[in-house]
Design a protein around this motif. Structure first.
Motif, short mmCIF file in Angstrom:
data_model
loop_
_atom_site.label_atom_id
_atom_site.label_comp_id
_atom_site.label_asym_id
_atom_site.label_seq_id
_atom_site.Cartn_x
_atom_site.Cartn_y
_atom_site.Cartn_z
N GLN A 1 0.81 -1.22 0.00
CA GLN A 1 0.00 0.00 0.00
C GLN A 1 0.84 1.28 0.00
O GLN A 1 0.30 2.37 -0.13
N LEU A 2 2.16 1.14 0.16
CA LEU A 2 3.01 2.33 0.21
C LEU A 2 3.21 2.92 -1.19
O LEU A 2 3.36 2.18 -2.17
N LYS A 3 3.27 4.23 -1.25
CA LYS A 3 3.64 4.89 -2.50
C LYS A 3 5.13 4.67 -2.75
O LYS A 3 5.89 4.45 -1.81
N GLU A 4 5.54 4.73 -3.99
CA GLU A 4 6.95 4.52 -4.32
C GLU A 4 7.85 5.48 -3.54
O GLU A 4 8.92 5.09 -3.06
N SER A 5 7.42 6.71 -3.42
CA SER A 5 8.25 7.71 -2.75
C SER A 5 8.46 7.40 -1.27
O SER A 5 9.37 7.94 -0.63
N SER A 6 7.62 6.54 -0.69
CA SER A 6 7.73 6.20 0.72
C SER A 6 8.25 4.79 0.95
O SER A 6 8.22 4.29 2.07
N ASP A 7 8.74 4.16 -0.11
CA ASP A 7 9.28 2.81 0.00
C ASP A 7 10.67 2.87 0.64
O ASP A 7 11.61 3.39 0.04
N PRO A 8 10.84 2.34 1.85
CA PRO A 8 12.14 2.46 2.52
C PRO A 8 13.25 1.61 1.91
O PRO A 8 14.41 1.72 2.30
N TYR A 9 12.91 0.77 0.93
CA TYR A 9 13.90 -0.08 0.28
C TYR A 9 14.41 0.51 -1.03
O TYR A 9 15.20 -0.13 -1.73
N ARG A 10 13.98 1.74 -1.37
CA ARG A 10 14.43 2.41 -2.58
C ARG A 10 15.47 3.47 -2.25
O ARG A 10 15.30 4.24 -1.31
N LEU A 11 16.53 3.51 -3.04
CA LEU A 11 17.54 4.56 -2.93
C LEU A 11 17.61 5.27 -4.28
O LEU A 11 18.01 4.67 -5.29
N VAL A 12 17.20 6.52 -4.30
CA VAL A 12 17.18 7.30 -5.54
C VAL A 12 18.50 8.06 -5.67
O VAL A 12 18.93 8.75 -4.74
N LEU A 13 19.13 7.91 -6.84
CA LEU A 13 20.45 8.50 -7.09
C LEU A 13 20.45 9.31 -8.38
O LEU A 13 19.66 9.04 -9.29
N PRO A 14 21.35 10.30 -8.50
CA PRO A 14 21.49 11.01 -9.77
C PRO A 14 21.91 10.02 -10.87
O PRO A 14 22.67 9.07 -10.61
N ALA A 15 21.45 10.23 -12.07
CA ALA A 15 21.74 9.31 -13.17
C ALA A 15 23.23 9.14 -13.43
O ALA A 15 23.68 8.07 -13.85
N GLU A 16 24.02 10.16 -13.13
CA GLU A 16 25.46 10.06 -13.38
C GLU A 16 26.14 9.06 -12.43
O GLU A 16 27.31 8.70 -12.64
N ARG A 17 25.43 8.60 -11.42
CA ARG A 17 26.00 7.62 -10.50
C ARG A 17 25.51 6.20 -10.80
O ARG A 17 25.65 5.29 -9.99
N GLU A 18 24.97 6.02 -12.00
CA GLU A 18 24.42 4.72 -12.37
C GLU A 18 25.48 3.62 -12.35
O GLU A 18 25.24 2.51 -11.87
N THR A 19 26.67 3.91 -12.88
CA THR A 19 27.73 2.90 -12.92
C THR A 19 28.11 2.45 -11.51
O THR A 19 28.29 1.26 -11.24
N LEU A 20 28.22 3.42 -10.60
CA LEU A 20 28.55 3.09 -9.22
C LEU A 20 27.42 2.28 -8.58
O LEU A 20 27.67 1.30 -7.86
N ALA A 21 26.17 2.67 -8.84
CA ALA A 21 25.03 1.95 -8.29
C ALA A 21 24.99 0.52 -8.83
O ALA A 21 24.66 -0.43 -8.09
N GLU A 22 25.33 0.35 -10.09
CA GLU A 22 25.34 -0.98 -10.69
C GLU A 22 26.40 -1.86 -10.03
O GLU A 22 26.19 -3.06 -9.81
#
Length: 283
Positions: A79-100
């Motif tokens: 029932q949680l909205k995506e913005s309130s999902d505690p398992y999501r970490l939103v990052l700037p797109a330029e950090r995609e390689t590091l996130a991968e």
């Protein structure tokens, strides 16, 4: 690993057996994150790790919890909205390689799969409380108490009186988001099969605009569910009996409201006398 990956509203610290998620506190931070503070997620509680494109030049790193591993997500039931999902970490797109890179590292360390046999993530700490539309809910780790409000509670709840439920008497918790229609928190009792409408059920508090917000009612429900599943709570009756006496001014207000219900014909003479005597006995 010991590394830290910081994103919007949260930072993940990677440890040998877990991920420590620290949430920011600020005006723009989702209130649920601020309320949680930080959470340690054991690797055995994670089923998978995904990396997907986000909105407006971002990428989203997400740990997918195993079913039944986290009491918070178990109660939330999608029932949680995506913005309130505690398992999501939103990052700037330029950090995609590091996130991968971190996503691959985490996947290589995962050990669990399928539903968890028990909760692996700690529940929010007690005591907890929040204000619903028709009453105030509190949980001390042993029992859940509902104290009805003057204006919001139905006559059925007023007649039943304030409620206290030992954890040992419960089989589960039903949480319906306050952001949806008919939001409520219902305690599922072992001895009750038929469920009344939320506004008529003394084991339920109902939400409303500004009442029972997600960041207060969801951690509350998760803590209760964890206590029920653990079966480790002691006799709640002892804690209730030893509790402090009510404020005399509060008792006077309760009796005054009871009199109004009596005059309105919602409470019989006998019910008025019995309840008034109960309230006076609490002084």
């Amino acid at each position: 690993m010991g590394d830290v990956l910081a994103g919007f509203h949260a930072a993940w610290e990677f440890e040998s057996d877990s991920v420590l998620i620290r949430f920011e506190r600020g005006i723009r931070t989702p209130k649920l994150f601020a309320a949680l503070g930080e959470r340690r997620i054991p690797l055995e509680a994670i089923a998978d790790v995904t990396l997907t494109p986000g909105k407006r030049g971002t990428v989203v790193l997400r740990a997918v919890p195993r079913p039944g591993a986290d009491p918070l997500m178990e109660v939330a039931a999608d029932q949680l909205k995506e913005s309130s999902d505690p398992y999501r970490l939103v990052l700037p797109a330029e950090r995609e390689t590091l996130a991968e890179y971190y996503a691959d590292e985490l996947r290589a360390r995962l050990t669990g799969s399928g539903p968890a046999e028990r909760f692996l993530v700690d529940a929010p700490e007690v005591p907890l409380q929040f204000k619903a539309y028709d009453g105030k809910a509190s949980f001390d780790g042993r029992s859940v108490s509902f104290r009805w409000s003057w204006t919001g509670a139905s006559s059925a709840k007023w007649k039943a009186g304030d409620q206290s439920f030992p954890v040992s008497s419960l089989s589960g918790v039903e949480w319906r988001s306050p952001e949806a229609f008919e939001g409520h928190l219902r305690l599922l009792r072992r001895d009750t099969q038929v469920r009344a409408q939320p506004d008529q059920d003394p084991a339920t508090v109902v939400f409303g605009l500004g009442y029972g917000p997600v960041h207060e009612s969801l951690p509350f429900a998760a803590a209760v569910l964890a206590a029920v599943r653990s079966g480790s709570a002691g006799p709640a009756e002892v804690a209730v009996a030893a509790g402090p006496r009510r404020d005399p001014a509060d008792i006077a207000d309760r009796i005054r409201h009871l009199g109004e219900l009596h005059q309105a014909g919602l409470v019989t003479d006998e019910e008025f006398s019995v309840k008034k005597a109960e309230l006076l006995a609490e002084l």
